[in-house]
Motif scaffolding. Structure first.
Motif, PDB file in Angstrom:
ATOM      1  N   TYR A 344      -7.114  -8.315   1.698  1.00  0.00           N
ATOM      2  CA  TYR A 344      -6.539  -8.068   0.374  1.00  0.00           C
ATOM      3  C   TYR A 344      -5.166  -8.713   0.359  1.00  0.00           C
ATOM      4  O   TYR A 344      -4.502  -8.813   1.393  1.00  0.00           O
ATOM      5  CB  TYR A 344      -6.433  -6.558   0.131  1.00  0.00           C
ATOM      6  N   MET A 345      -4.737  -9.178  -0.812  1.00  0.00           N
ATOM      7  CA  MET A 345      -3.407  -9.761  -0.904  1.00  0.00           C
ATOM      8  C   MET A 345      -2.728  -9.291  -2.191  1.00  0.00           C
ATOM      9  O   MET A 345      -3.333  -9.298  -3.267  1.00  0.00           O
ATOM     10  CB  MET A 345      -3.478 -11.291  -0.882  1.00  0.00           C
ATOM     11  N   CYS A 346      -1.462  -8.899  -2.039  1.00  0.00           N
ATOM     12  CA  CYS A 346      -0.660  -8.513  -3.199  1.00  0.00           C
ATOM     13  C   CYS A 346      -0.333  -9.734  -4.044  1.00  0.00           C
ATOM     14  O   CYS A 346      -0.411 -10.871  -3.581  1.00  0.00           O
ATOM     15  CB  CYS A 346       0.652  -7.866  -2.739  1.00  0.00           C
ATOM     16  N   ASN A 594       0.366  -4.801 -12.864  1.00  0.00           N
ATOM     17  CA  ASN A 594       0.641  -4.703 -11.433  1.00  0.00           C
ATOM     18  C   ASN A 594      -0.623  -5.143 -10.701  1.00  0.00           C
ATOM     19  O   ASN A 594      -1.643  -4.446 -10.740  1.00  0.00           O
ATOM     20  CB  ASN A 594       1.008  -3.264 -11.079  1.00  0.00           C
ATOM     21  N   LEU A 595      -0.552  -6.298 -10.034  1.00  0.00           N
ATOM     22  CA  LEU A 595      -1.781  -6.967  -9.604  1.00  0.00           C
ATOM     23  C   LEU A 595      -1.914  -7.131  -8.092  1.00  0.00           C
ATOM     24  O   LEU A 595      -0.934  -7.173  -7.360  1.00  0.00           O
ATOM     25  CB  LEU A 595      -1.861  -8.355 -10.246  1.00  0.00           C
ATOM     26  N   ARG A 623      -4.145   2.316  -3.696  1.00  0.00           N
ATOM     27  CA  ARG A 623      -2.970   3.132  -3.372  1.00  0.00           C
ATOM     28  C   ARG A 623      -1.712   2.251  -3.363  1.00  0.00           C
ATOM     29  O   ARG A 623      -0.655   2.652  -3.877  1.00  0.00           O
ATOM     30  CB  ARG A 623      -3.164   3.812  -2.010  1.00  0.00           C
ATOM     31  N   MET A 624      -1.820   1.082  -2.791  1.00  0.00           N
ATOM     32  CA  MET A 624      -0.684   0.146  -2.776  1.00  0.00           C
ATOM     33  C   MET A 624      -0.272  -0.219  -4.205  1.00  0.00           C
ATOM     34  O   MET A 624       0.925  -0.261  -4.529  1.00  0.00           O
ATOM     35  CB  MET A 624      -1.060  -1.108  -1.992  1.00  0.00           C
ATOM     36  N   LEU A 625      -1.258  -0.482  -5.055  1.00  0.00           N
ATOM     37  CA  LEU A 625      -0.957  -0.834  -6.440  1.00  0.00           C
ATOM     38  C   LEU A 625      -0.307   0.326  -7.187  1.00  0.00           C
ATOM     39  O   LEU A 625       0.624   0.129  -7.977  1.00  0.00           O
ATOM     40  CB  LEU A 625      -2.241  -1.259  -7.152  1.00  0.00           C
ATOM     41  N   LEU A 644       5.345   3.938 -16.420  1.00  0.00           N
ATOM     42  CA  LEU A 644       5.292   5.296 -15.880  1.00  0.00           C
ATOM     43  C   LEU A 644       4.400   6.213 -16.711  1.00  0.00           C
ATOM     44  O   LEU A 644       3.821   7.164 -16.183  1.00  0.00           O
ATOM     45  CB  LEU A 644       6.706   5.876 -15.791  1.00  0.00           C
ATOM     46  N   ARG A 645       4.259   5.941 -17.997  1.00  0.00           N
ATOM     47  CA  ARG A 645       3.390   6.771 -18.846  1.00  0.00           C
ATOM     48  C   ARG A 645       1.919   6.511 -18.571  1.00  0.00           C
ATOM     49  O   ARG A 645       1.113   7.436 -18.473  1.00  0.00           O
ATOM     50  CB  ARG A 645       3.670   6.505 -20.327  1.00  0.00           C
ATOM     51  N   HIS A 646       1.569   5.230 -18.476  1.00  0.00           N
ATOM     52  CA  HIS A 646       0.142   4.877 -18.426  1.00  0.00           C
ATOM     53  C   HIS A 646      -0.338   4.456 -17.039  1.00  0.00           C
ATOM     54  O   HIS A 646      -1.533   4.486 -16.775  1.00  0.00           O
ATOM     55  CB  HIS A 646      -0.146   3.761 -19.427  1.00  0.00           C
ATOM     56  N   ARG A 647       0.564   3.984 -16.176  1.00  0.00           N
ATOM     57  CA  ARG A 647       0.268   3.618 -14.789  1.00  0.00           C
ATOM     58  C   ARG A 647      -0.912   2.640 -14.657  1.00  0.00           C
ATOM     59  O   ARG A 647      -1.814   2.864 -13.846  1.00  0.00           O
ATOM     60  CB  ARG A 647       0.020   4.867 -13.946  1.00  0.00           C
ATOM     61  N   PRO A 648      -0.935   1.554 -15.431  1.00  0.00           N
ATOM     62  CA  PRO A 648      -2.051   0.608 -15.289  1.00  0.00           C
ATOM     63  C   PRO A 648      -1.884  -0.289 -14.065  1.00  0.00           C
ATOM     64  O   PRO A 648      -0.762  -0.658 -13.689  1.00  0.00           O
ATOM     65  CB  PRO A 648      -1.943  -0.225 -16.571  1.00  0.00           C
ATOM     66  N   VAL A 649      -2.991  -0.626 -13.437  1.00  0.00           N
ATOM     67  CA  VAL A 649      -2.999  -1.615 -12.354  1.00  0.00           C
ATOM     68  C   VAL A 649      -4.166  -2.570 -12.598  1.00  0.00           C
ATOM     69  O   VAL A 649      -5.074  -2.274 -13.383  1.00  0.00           O
ATOM     70  CB  VAL A 649      -3.125  -0.948 -10.959  1.00  0.00           C
TER      71      VAL A 649
END
Length: 944
Positions: A344-346, A594-595, A623-625, A644-649
């Motif tokens: 996996y890669m950030c 956040n990808l 978890r990292m995302l 912070l409201r929706h926390r999409p990744v």
């Protein structure tokens, strides 16, 4: 006075004047590796001698000969002038190749033969002269302290032997020999290391394993640089390397904090524990392209001196992501094991900034620009701040009133949205993501906007330059009602948003009703600032601009909104820079993506997908995302509020083509479509499952209640919403294999930690780091030159090479064939039909296959995917059918439309011979190899 530079083409150190004239072409001589200014007159002399050798000095028509010579010399001069774009240095052999080529093309075969024989005669004479010269004294190298010491050839050979260890079909001695041939007495130690790397680089096109050799030699070089900076001894062997790594890790952390490059919080970790967890042997996974990319663009440096090593880099990133974990040491090691294995890669911003003082880890930001001057310039300021810290930008401009609209404050008329887009374009250029890469932005406009026709022209190279945006991407945000009108050959009405303010926030049936009501108002004169056009004409102009400029991209408003799990919390007004993110935006909220990407090729075992490993990878990666959201540095408050409201990744994938190679499936096949379906279903299932696990541990995201998740509607279920609205205009496979019923109930009961969990980004750079194909892309070419911000790199398909080796047909002739046919295997007769199908390149695959595979993925994804379209022989009819198919198959967005030019520059680096077993149907005068890949566009890299 001269300076020494390294000729990257031939690994030679050459001499160049200190102050070369701008635009001057230089020729590198064989004898002493020096360079001299290019003199076209010498070409005329050479060609004239070839003619005189055939026709004699008393030729009857000497005037004709001079005219022919002048014409041929001009041709050669023009051909070699292209080297001005790549440093202004051309080898004398390349000029001679062009002379041969010009004589052959013009039909002067006898003269060409004479010239070839003369070249060979001179070559043999030089070799004889070289053999006659007695061996000189031993070479010396100059150390960093200016001390001259004899070259230790045994140590040199040991270093190369170590770089070649455990690799097949590489020859350490040939690298040493080539290096010695191209160095001089007194060479600097640092230049000697670079000469070794260059010697290995030149062999990559014939054997992919040399890419690993070059990477390991580069690692020696960067370890020397880092150790010198941190006052540590450079390791001499693998045993010393492991010990030095542990010291370097702790030293790096202290030095980085001291220089204010790293967060002091990193020193709160157990550095001894983490240093023992490092795996230096994983450095051997890097290809040359991957390691050079990390060195140039990712490693922490102090005034250009890199003092971060590869495994230290991965651990630093993971420590940054584990800062707020209760068991942060254990989590950092868990994250490190995932990242350093290339499973996996950030995304690039995460790799850039994790563990630093300003950890801006998010990839892209989506904004809505309001319709007032203060709001517009506030949005431009936000763009600048977000771009400064390596964020890519997607701007929704649909709210801004159109040209001719009334401005109440001044009682004047608006100039429309285009002048502001010009300012946004220049802002992206000016704020270049911290100097690490170009600023990148995409502007979106909905198809009913009265300025849409001018918007389509923004990327044209003609017209008023004040109304052009040459550096900014553009995209159409198309409602389904327009597509239906176009399919049914009906009219379409364009409005200014100040007259139809609610259309911007409506979709589906509600949009249709409001839009038709506004059309009635326009027909009765209530609305005066409008324009009616045939929908098909506007569609044709959209496609025409895609063909001409590649923009605006085609994205679809209704499937993005009707399938969004966050319908209750707002509206999706645009996608992002790379068209894979579909999140709500407003004047109060800037959406943040956040990808990270799973390396699919690392999850193939026994010729099939390893589901157990994939589940483990997804669980840790998600978890990292999720950690990114809490650790992230937000340069604007609207982005922090939204995230912070929706926390999409957005969990995506890369190495899809590599995985197909591993399981022996051609991209253009039904089996590949099924594989796209099954792999994405598995990723979707495990990602949703991982988010519910996090919700159980950490709580649900703030706006979970009322979402589709809370109602038990998963991405596969949301297709029904689109189908209800679309009716006959939707053709989507809905088959499934996993136990979705159980997961659906768990989501309703436990909740979700993240409003969105999946998106497939382009991975243009992180796939280079991992040495795999980017994202979901087919192979560009099987042999080509990749050009990016780190330089130019020869890339050869290792899977193809391995298959050809099994058939015992991989040889120098086949390498030349690949060059000649631009990395394609289709016209090489020696290659079997099944391998031609397996190794078809991107422009040899019908775009319908890309659409069908994308449609199978899209049904599982809660956001979208960066789906490039490739068309070999574009025509209006073909482009029309491709984009209609994308809409009918329920795709939310598309990305670039790449087309292949009708011809290329002439070939000058390929040896042709009768040994080449290829078809003769192609025009031998219109190809070049290796080519430079156009896919690695810096704007693609803004996401990954």
């Amino acid at each position: 006075m001269q300076i020494d530079i390294l000729d990257t083409e031939q690994s030679n150190l050459i001499s160049l004047p200190v102050s070369p004239k701008p635009g001057q072409l230089y020729v590198m001589r064989r004898d002493n590796r020096s360079v001299v200014p290019f003199n076209p007159e010498k070409i005329k002399v050479a060609i004239t001698k070839a003619f005189l050798a055939i026709e004699g000095s008393n030729a009857a028509d000497s005037r004709r000969i001079h005219e022919v010579v002048d014409e041929l010399a001009d041709y050669v001069t023009s051909s070699v002038s292209r080297y001005l774009k790549t440093g202004g240095i051309v080898r004398v052999e390349e000029i001679q190749d062009q002379v041969e080529l010009s004589l052959m093309r013009q039909g002067y075969h006898k003269e060409a033969r004479t010239y070839i024989l003369y070249r060979e005669e001179r070559r043999l004479a030089r070799e004889a002269k070289h053999k006659a010269i007695p061996a000189s004294d031993a070479l010396h190298i100059t150390l960093d302290n200016e001390q001259r010491v004899p070259l230790d050839e045994q140590r040199l050979k040991s270093r190369v032997d170590a770089a070649c260890r455990d690799l097949n079909d590489v020859d350490a001695l040939s690298i040493v020999t080539e290096t010695k041939r191209n160095i001089f007495d007194g060479i600097k130690a640092s230049d000697l290391r670079k000469a070794l790397i260059m010697s290995a680089r030149t062999k990559i096109e014939t054997e992919p394993s040399y890419s690993f050799v070059a990477a390991r030699l580069l690692l020696d070089d960067l370890m020397s640089e880092a150790c010198k900076f941190m006052a540590l001894p450079a390791p001499e062997n693998e045993q010393e390397k492991s010990a030095i790594y542990k010291q370097a890790f702790k030293q790096f952390m202290h030095k980085g904090v001291e220089l204010e490059l790293l967060s002091p919080e990193l020193k709160e970790f157990d550095l001894d524990l983490l240093s023992n967890a490092l795996m230096p042997e994983r450095d051997n996974q890097f290809t040359y392209l991957g390691l050079q990319t990390l060195y140039d663009r990712y490693f922490i440096h102090e005034r250009g001196v890199r003092f971060e090593l590869p495994q230290v880099f991965f651990m630093r990133v993971c420590m940054g992501l584990a800062l707020k974990e209760p068991e942060k040491n254990a989590r950092a090691i868990e994250f490190y094991n995932l990242l350093s294995s290339f499973d996996y890669m950030c995304s690039t911003p995460t790799l850039f900034n994790s563990g630093t003082l300003r950890p801006q880890l998010s990839s892209c930001f989506l904004t809505t620009v309001p319709d007032d001057l203060e709001g517009i310039y506030s949005a431009l300021k936000d763009n600048a701040l977000l771009s400064k810290f390596a964020g890519g930008l997607g701007n929704d401009w649909t709210s801004v009133r159109a040209m001719g609209a009334h401005i109440k404050g001044t009682n004047g008329k608006s100039q429309g949205v285009v002048p502001f887009l010009k300012v946004a374009n220049d802002t992206a250029v000016a704020v270049n993501q911290g100097g690490k890469r170009k600023g990148a932005m995409c502007a979106y406009l909905e198809t009913w906007h009265l300025d849409i026709e001018e918007f389509l022209d923004l990327r044209k190279n003609t017209g008023d330059d004040r109304r052009r945006t040459h550096d900014m991407n553009t995209a159409n945000w198309i409602p389904d009602l327009f597509m239906k009108r176009m399919m049914e050959n009906k009219e379409w009405t364009l409005f200014s948003p100040d007259d139809v303010p609610d259309l911007h926030d409506l979709y589906g049936h509600a949009f249709d009703a409001a839009y038709e009501n506004y059309e009635r108002k326009a027909a009765t004169g209530i609305i005066k600032n409008f324009k009616k056009v045939p929908a098909i004409n506007l569609w044709r102009k959209m496609l025409g601009m895609i063909f001409e400029t590649g923009h605006p991209w085609v994205t679809f408003k209704d499937p993005c909104n009707l399938r969004s799990p966050q319908q209750h919390a707002g509206v999706i007004h645009s996608s992002n820079l790379c068209t894979e993110i579909t999140l709500n935006t407003s004047t109060d909220e800037i959406a943040v993506c956040n990808l990270g990407s799973i390396n699919l090729s690392q999850h193939i075992k026994d010729n099939k997908l390893d589901l157990e490993k994939l589940q483990r990878t997804v669980k840790t990666a998600l978890r990292m995302l999720d950690n990114v959201i809490d650790i992230n540095y937000y340069s604007v408050i609207q982005a922090r509020r939204s995230n912070l409201r929706h926390r999409p990744v957005g969990m995506g994938l890369m190495g899809f083509q590599d995985a197909l190679y591993q399981i022996d499936i051609a991209y253009a096949s039904q089996a590949a479509i099924e594989f796209a379906d099954t792999t994405m279903e598995a990723i979707s299932y495990y990602a949703i499952q991982a988010s519910t696990d996090l919700a159980e541990e950490r709580g649900t995201y703030a706006t979970y209640e009322g979402s589709l998740w809370s109602k038990g509607v998963l991405p596969i279920d949301s297709i029904a919403h689109l189908a209800e609205y679309r009716g006959k205009y939707l053709e989507v496979d809905r088959s499934a294999r996993f136990d979705w019923k159980t997961l659906r109930e768990r989501v309703k009961t436990v909740g979700m930690r993240n409003s969105n969990v999946m998106a497939i980004a382009p991975t243009a750079t992180i796939s280079n780091i991992c040495g795999v194909s980017q994202s979901i892309e087919p192979t560009y070419q099987n042999l080509y030159v990749k050009s990016n911000l780190s330089g130019e790199f020869t890339v050869v398909n290792p899977y193809l090479v391995n298959d050809l080796k099994k058939l015992n047909i991989w040889d120098e002739v086949l390498v030349n064939d690949l060059k000649y046919f631009n990395g394609s295997v289709q016209q090489i007769d020696r290659i079997p039909a099944e391998l031609k199908a397996k190794y078809a390149t991107v422009f040899e695959i019908e775009p319908a296959w890309l659409i069908e595979a994308g449609a199978r993925r899209q049904k599982w994804i809660d956001q979208s995917q960066s789906l490039n379209i490739y068309i070999d022989k574009p025509s209006g009819k073909k482009i029309d059918s491709v984009y209609k198919l994308a809409w009918l198959r329920g795709l939310k967005t598309t990305y670039y439309c790449r087309t292949l030019g009708a011809s290329d520059a002439e070939k000058s680096t390929v040896s042709r011979s009768t040994l080449n077993a290829v078809k003769a149907s192609m025009d031998e005068t219109t190809m070049v190899a290796p080519q430079v890949c156009p896919i690695d566009d810096p704007t693609c890299e803004a996401c990954q």
